[in-house]
Design a protein around this motif. Structure first.
Motif, PDB file in Angstrom:
ATOM      1  N   MET A  77       7.204  18.571  -6.753  1.00 11.03           N
ATOM      2  CA  MET A  77       6.853  17.162  -6.642  1.00 11.03           C
ATOM      3  C   MET A  77       7.592  16.562  -5.455  1.00 11.03           C
ATOM      4  N   LEU A  78       6.878  15.739  -4.712  1.00  8.51           N
ATOM      5  CA  LEU A  78       7.441  15.086  -3.548  1.00  8.51           C
ATOM      6  C   LEU A  78       7.155  13.594  -3.621  1.00  8.51           C
ATOM      7  N   LEU A  79       8.089  12.796  -3.126  1.00  4.79           N
ATOM      8  CA  LEU A  79       7.907  11.354  -3.005  1.00  4.79           C
ATOM      9  C   LEU A  79       8.172  10.998  -1.552  1.00  4.79           C
ATOM     10  N   PHE A  80       7.157  10.431  -0.891  1.00  3.22           N
ATOM     11  CA  PHE A  80       7.301  10.063   0.515  1.00  3.22           C
ATOM     12  C   PHE A  80       6.322   8.942   0.846  1.00  3.22           C
ATOM     13  N   ASP A  81       6.743   8.026   1.658  1.00  7.34           N
ATOM     14  CA  ASP A  81       5.869   6.959   2.158  1.00  7.34           C
ATOM     15  C   ASP A  81       5.000   6.311   1.084  1.00  7.34           C
ATOM     16  N   GLY A  82       5.575   6.016  -0.085  1.00  6.81           N
ATOM     17  CA  GLY A  82       4.821   5.369  -1.145  1.00  6.81           C
ATOM     18  C   GLY A  82       3.792   6.258  -1.808  1.00  6.81           C
ATOM     19  N   THR A  83       3.990   7.569  -1.724  1.00  8.61           N
ATOM     20  CA  THR A  83       3.053   8.535  -2.283  1.00  8.61           C
ATOM     21  C   THR A  83       3.796   9.574  -3.103  1.00  8.61           C
ATOM     22  N   VAL A  84       3.248   9.912  -4.263  1.00  6.60           N
ATOM     23  CA  VAL A  84       3.731  11.049  -5.042  1.00  6.60           C
ATOM     24  C   VAL A  84       2.749  12.187  -4.817  1.00  6.60           C
TER      25      VAL A  84
END
Length: 136
Positions: free
Chosen positions: A71-78
């Motif tokens: 799982m990644l969280l970046f730039d307001g995206t999961v």
């Protein structure tokens, strides 16, 4: 010009080839979202984790192997990624409405904002992404 780029937050876990791990994958996803302070789209993420993990188990994890949930969280995206060592290229297939299964990727395509596949050696990665609203 300085641009403030936030690095992605990343968590991953390996799960053995067992149907019982689908629940454990959902729990891992929920714990990850909680740790990141993500309060929206939890049900959508949980559903897609279940479907992608189930597909990996049914079609991509040979006996004695495992799959990885990342799982990644970046730039307001999961972003959710499920990697396995099986062959084939997943696709949304036309299914008999009376069939018991075969709707996993159809559900992922309907719930996630984007989804796709990528090759890896050996196997593949199936991923989906969820845009988070302001203040998520």
């Amino acid at each position: 010009m300085n641009v403030d780029i936030q690095p992605a937050l990343v968590r991953d876990r390996f799960f053995p080839r067992s149907r019982q791990t689908v629940r454990a994958a959902r729990v891992f996803a929920a714990e990850t979202l909680h740790a990141w302070g993500v309060t929206c789209r939890r049900d959508d993420v949980s559903l897609c984790v279940s479907e992608l993990a189930t597909n990996a188990l049914l079609h991509g994890v040979p006996p004695g192997r495992h799959y990885r949930l990342r799982m990644l969280l970046f730039d307001g995206t999961v972003r959710v990624e499920v990697a396995d060592s099986g062959g084939g290229r997943p696709r949304v297939a036309d299914r008999d409405p009376g069939a018991d299964g075969g709707r996993g990727l159809l559900l992922v395509a309907a719930v996630a904002d984007r989804w796709g596949t990528a090759e890896r050696r050996p196997g593949k990665v199936v991923w989906c992404e969820f845009a988070l609203g302001p203040g998520a």
